[in-house]
Design a protein around this motif. Structure first.
Motif, PDB file in Angstrom:
ATOM      1  N   SER A  88       0.823  -1.216   0.000  1.00 32.48           N
ATOM      2  CA  SER A  88       0.000   0.000   0.000  1.00 32.48           C
ATOM      3  C   SER A  88       0.855   1.263   0.000  1.00 32.48           C
ATOM      4  CB  SER A  88      -0.963   0.006   1.192  1.00 32.48           C
ATOM      5  OG  SER A  88      -0.301   0.322   2.400  1.00 32.48           O
ATOM      6  N   LEU A  89       2.079   1.159   0.464  1.00 30.04           N
ATOM      7  CA  LEU A  89       2.994   2.306   0.455  1.00 30.04           C
ATOM      8  C   LEU A  89       3.799   2.405  -0.848  1.00 30.04           C
ATOM      9  CD1 LEU A  89       4.525   2.225   4.061  1.00 30.04           C
ATOM     10  CD2 LEU A  89       2.793   3.795   3.173  1.00 30.04           C
ATOM     11  N   GLY A  90       3.623   1.407  -1.734  1.00 22.05           N
ATOM     12  CA  GLY A  90       4.383   1.401  -2.981  1.00 22.05           C
ATOM     13  C   GLY A  90       5.829   0.994  -2.785  1.00 22.05           C
ATOM     14  N   LYS A  91       6.074   0.105  -1.808  1.00 22.23           N
ATOM     15  CA  LYS A  91       7.429  -0.372  -1.536  1.00 22.23           C
ATOM     16  C   LYS A  91       7.495  -1.885  -1.744  1.00 22.23           C
ATOM     17  CE  LYS A  91       8.450   3.388   1.595  1.00 22.23           C
ATOM     18  NZ  LYS A  91       9.112   3.814   2.799  1.00 22.23           N
ATOM     19  N   PRO A  92       7.494  -2.317  -3.024  1.00 29.74           N
ATOM     20  CA  PRO A  92       7.430  -3.749  -3.307  1.00 29.74           C
ATOM     21  C   PRO A  92       8.633  -4.539  -2.797  1.00 29.74           C
ATOM     22  CG  PRO A  92       7.852  -2.511  -5.316  1.00 29.74           C
ATOM     23  CD  PRO A  92       7.540  -1.512  -4.238  1.00 29.74           C
ATOM     24  N   HIS A 121       0.328 -14.197  -2.431  1.00 27.84           N
ATOM     25  CA  HIS A 121       0.593 -12.761  -2.219  1.00 27.84           C
ATOM     26  C   HIS A 121       1.842 -12.335  -2.981  1.00 27.84           C
ATOM     27  CE1 HIS A 121      -2.498 -12.641   0.749  1.00 27.84           C
ATOM     28  NE2 HIS A 121      -1.774 -12.968   1.804  1.00 27.84           N
ATOM     29  N   LEU A 122       2.888 -13.144  -2.853  1.00 21.95           N
ATOM     30  CA  LEU A 122       4.152 -12.826  -3.518  1.00 21.95           C
ATOM     31  C   LEU A 122       3.976 -12.837  -5.038  1.00 21.95           C
ATOM     32  CD1 LEU A 122       7.163 -12.224  -3.433  1.00 21.95           C
ATOM     33  CD2 LEU A 122       7.585 -14.685  -3.129  1.00 21.95           C
ATOM     34  N   GLY A 123       3.260 -13.820  -5.545  1.00 22.01           N
ATOM     35  CA  GLY A 123       3.018 -13.889  -6.986  1.00 22.01           C
ATOM     36  C   GLY A 123       2.268 -12.678  -7.509  1.00 22.01           C
ATOM     37  N   ARG A 124       1.221 -12.252  -6.774  1.00 19.16           N
ATOM     38  CA  ARG A 124       0.467 -11.070  -7.200  1.00 19.16           C
ATOM     39  C   ARG A 124       1.324  -9.806  -7.130  1.00 19.16           C
ATOM     40  NH1 ARG A 124      -3.164 -14.464  -5.402  1.00 19.16           N
ATOM     41  NH2 ARG A 124      -3.009 -13.975  -3.190  1.00 19.16           N
ATOM     42  N   LEU A 125       2.181  -9.730  -6.123  1.00 14.62           N
ATOM     43  CA  LEU A 125       3.103  -8.602  -6.026  1.00 14.62           C
ATOM     44  C   LEU A 125       4.009  -8.564  -7.259  1.00 14.62           C
ATOM     45  CD1 LEU A 125       4.557  -6.308  -4.380  1.00 14.62           C
ATOM     46  CD2 LEU A 125       6.007  -8.131  -3.458  1.00 14.62           C
ATOM     47  N   LEU A 126       4.515  -9.714  -7.654  1.00 12.91           N
ATOM     48  CA  LEU A 126       5.411  -9.788  -8.804  1.00 12.91           C
ATOM     49  C   LEU A 126       4.680  -9.486 -10.111  1.00 12.91           C
ATOM     50  CD1 LEU A 126       7.448 -12.888  -7.623  1.00 12.91           C
ATOM     51  CD2 LEU A 126       8.298 -10.541  -7.807  1.00 12.91           C
ATOM     52  N   ASP A 129       4.417  -5.879 -10.287  1.00 15.36           N
ATOM     53  CA  ASP A 129       5.744  -5.297 -10.531  1.00 15.36           C
ATOM     54  C   ASP A 129       6.287  -5.703 -11.906  1.00 15.36           C
ATOM     55  OD1 ASP A 129       7.624  -3.544  -9.422  1.00 15.36           O
ATOM     56  OD2 ASP A 129       8.879  -5.188  -8.656  1.00 15.36           O
ATOM     57  N   GLU A 130       5.440  -6.350 -12.698  1.00 12.83           N
ATOM     58  CA  GLU A 130       5.766  -6.779 -14.064  1.00 12.83           C
ATOM     59  C   GLU A 130       6.949  -7.732 -14.138  1.00 12.83           C
ATOM     60  OE1 GLU A 130       5.921  -3.375 -16.656  1.00 12.83           O
ATOM     61  OE2 GLU A 130       3.849  -2.818 -16.189  1.00 12.83           O
ATOM     62  N   GLN A 131       7.102  -8.550 -13.119  1.00 11.99           N
ATOM     63  CA  GLN A 131       8.121  -9.608 -13.108  1.00 11.99           C
ATOM     64  C   GLN A 131       7.387 -10.926 -13.370  1.00 11.99           C
ATOM     65  OE1 GLN A 131      10.789  -9.439  -9.719  1.00 11.99           O
ATOM     66  NE2 GLN A 131      10.400  -7.248  -9.509  1.00 11.99           N
ATOM     67  N   HIS A 132       6.893 -11.060 -14.609  1.00 12.24           N
ATOM     68  CA  HIS A 132       5.933 -12.104 -14.932  1.00 12.24           C
ATOM     69  C   HIS A 132       6.482 -13.519 -14.837  1.00 12.24           C
ATOM     70  CE1 HIS A 132       4.198  -8.446 -16.821  1.00 12.24           C
ATOM     71  NE2 HIS A 132       3.215  -8.853 -16.063  1.00 12.24           N
ATOM     72  N   ALA A 133       7.702 -13.744 -15.260  1.00  8.06           N
ATOM     73  CA  ALA A 133       8.251 -15.106 -15.212  1.00  8.06           C
ATOM     74  C   ALA A 133       8.313 -15.603 -13.769  1.00  8.06           C
ATOM     75  CB  ALA A 133       9.630 -15.143 -15.860  1.00  8.06           C
ATOM     76  N   GLU A 134       8.856 -14.793 -12.885  1.00  5.48           N
ATOM     77  CA  GLU A 134       8.936 -15.208 -11.484  1.00  5.48           C
ATOM     78  C   GLU A 134       7.546 -15.245 -10.850  1.00  5.48           C
ATOM     79  OE1 GLU A 134      11.207 -14.329  -7.271  1.00  5.48           O
ATOM     80  OE2 GLU A 134      11.600 -12.981  -8.948  1.00  5.48           O
ATOM     81  N   ALA A 135       6.690 -14.328 -11.259  1.00  4.15           N
ATOM     82  CA  ALA A 135       5.316 -14.321 -10.735  1.00  4.15           C
ATOM     83  C   ALA A 135       4.627 -15.637 -11.058  1.00  4.15           C
ATOM     84  CB  ALA A 135       4.533 -13.153 -11.324  1.00  4.15           C
ATOM     85  N   ALA A 168      -0.984 -10.035 -19.349  1.00  4.59           N
ATOM     86  CA  ALA A 168       0.058  -9.003 -19.418  1.00  4.59           C
ATOM     87  C   ALA A 168       1.149  -9.393 -20.415  1.00  4.59           C
ATOM     88  CB  ALA A 168       0.655  -8.757 -18.040  1.00  4.59           C
ATOM     89  N   LEU A 169       1.376 -10.700 -20.534  1.00  3.32           N
ATOM     90  CA  LEU A 169       2.377 -11.193 -21.492  1.00  3.32           C
ATOM     91  C   LEU A 169       1.789 -11.368 -22.895  1.00  3.32           C
ATOM     92  CD1 LEU A 169       4.120 -13.882 -19.244  1.00  3.32           C
ATOM     93  CD2 LEU A 169       5.105 -11.716 -20.042  1.00  3.32           C
ATOM     94  N   GLN A 170       0.510 -11.032 -23.058  1.00  2.81           N
ATOM     95  CA  GLN A 170      -0.226 -11.145 -24.311  1.00  2.81           C
ATOM     96  C   GLN A 170      -0.272 -12.575 -24.822  1.00  2.81           C
ATOM     97  OE1 GLN A 170       1.236  -8.137 -27.011  1.00  2.81           O
ATOM     98  NE2 GLN A 170       0.765  -6.494 -25.608  1.00  2.81           N
ATOM     99  N   ASP A 171      -0.375 -13.517 -23.889  1.00  2.19           N
ATOM    100  CA  ASP A 171      -0.522 -14.936 -24.239  1.00  2.19           C
ATOM    101  C   ASP A 171      -1.952 -15.346 -23.871  1.00  2.19           C
ATOM    102  OD1 ASP A 171      -0.464 -17.686 -24.513  1.00  2.19           O
ATOM    103  OD2 ASP A 171       1.553 -17.882 -23.672  1.00  2.19           O
TER     104      ASP A 171
END
Length: 178
Positions: A88-92, A121-126, A129-135, A168-171
């Motif tokens: 919520s503070l924008g500190k991923p 939670h971690l996956g949604r955060l990623l 943060d547009e870190q799709h592979a790790e997400a 987001a990855l357009q797949d």
């Protein structure tokens, strides 16, 4: 218990009621450094976070965590909520640290359902943060672990997050499959 119900409701009036109930609960605790004090501090942190009073929230999250350091399950729950606070503070990066610590604690005590929730939670955060592979990796872990539990709602939520990552990855084919 009354305060928790008001916290889950989430509206401002209910949150103010929760603070009053927590004040009442404090009068019954015997040890200001005991588990009851820690639970009260944790709930206060969540209430203050939802009210937008971030400084008070951080103060109570810190206090709750200090009191619960030797209780891994409860400390992990505080870390989950602290992670949401940092989101919520924008500190991923700080949220990620909290979620990673929570997963370690939940793994240590064998809390399979809790691991699935926090990996989600971690996956949604990623994803955010547009870190799709790790997400996708974290969300698949959440789904795999979650299917060992009866928490179908959380598994479904994680499949939805997988679909969002693929969108987001357009797949679209993978998104539809998820």
């Amino acid at each position: 218990e009354e305060a928790l119900g008001a916290v889950q409701c989430g509206v401002a009036h209910a949150l103010q009621t929760a603070l009053k109930k927590l004040d009442e609960a404090e009068t019954y605790q015997h040890d200001p450094n005991g588990q009851a004090a820690a639970i009260i501090a944790h709930y206060r942190a969540v209430v203050y976070d939802r009210l937008g009073e971030k400084e008070h929230a951080f103060e109570y999250f810190t206090h709750a965590y200090e009191l619960l350091q030797h209780t891994p399950g409860r400390a992990a729950n505080v870390l989950d909520d602290l992670g949401a606070y940092y989101v919520s503070l924008g500190k991923p990066h700080l949220a990620r640290s909290c979620y990673t610590q929570a997963i370690a604690k939940k793994t240590e005590i064998g809390d399979v359902c809790g691991q699935a929730v926090t990996y989600g939670h971690l996956g949604r955060l990623l994803v955010a943060d547009e870190q799709h592979a790790e997400a996708l990796e974290r969300l698949r872990q959440a789904i795999e672990i979650g299917t060992q539990t009866d928490n179908i709602r959380e598994v479904t939520r994680n499949y939805n997050s997988v679909a969002q990552a693929y969108i987001a990855l357009q797949d679209n084919a993978q998104a539809t499959q998820a």
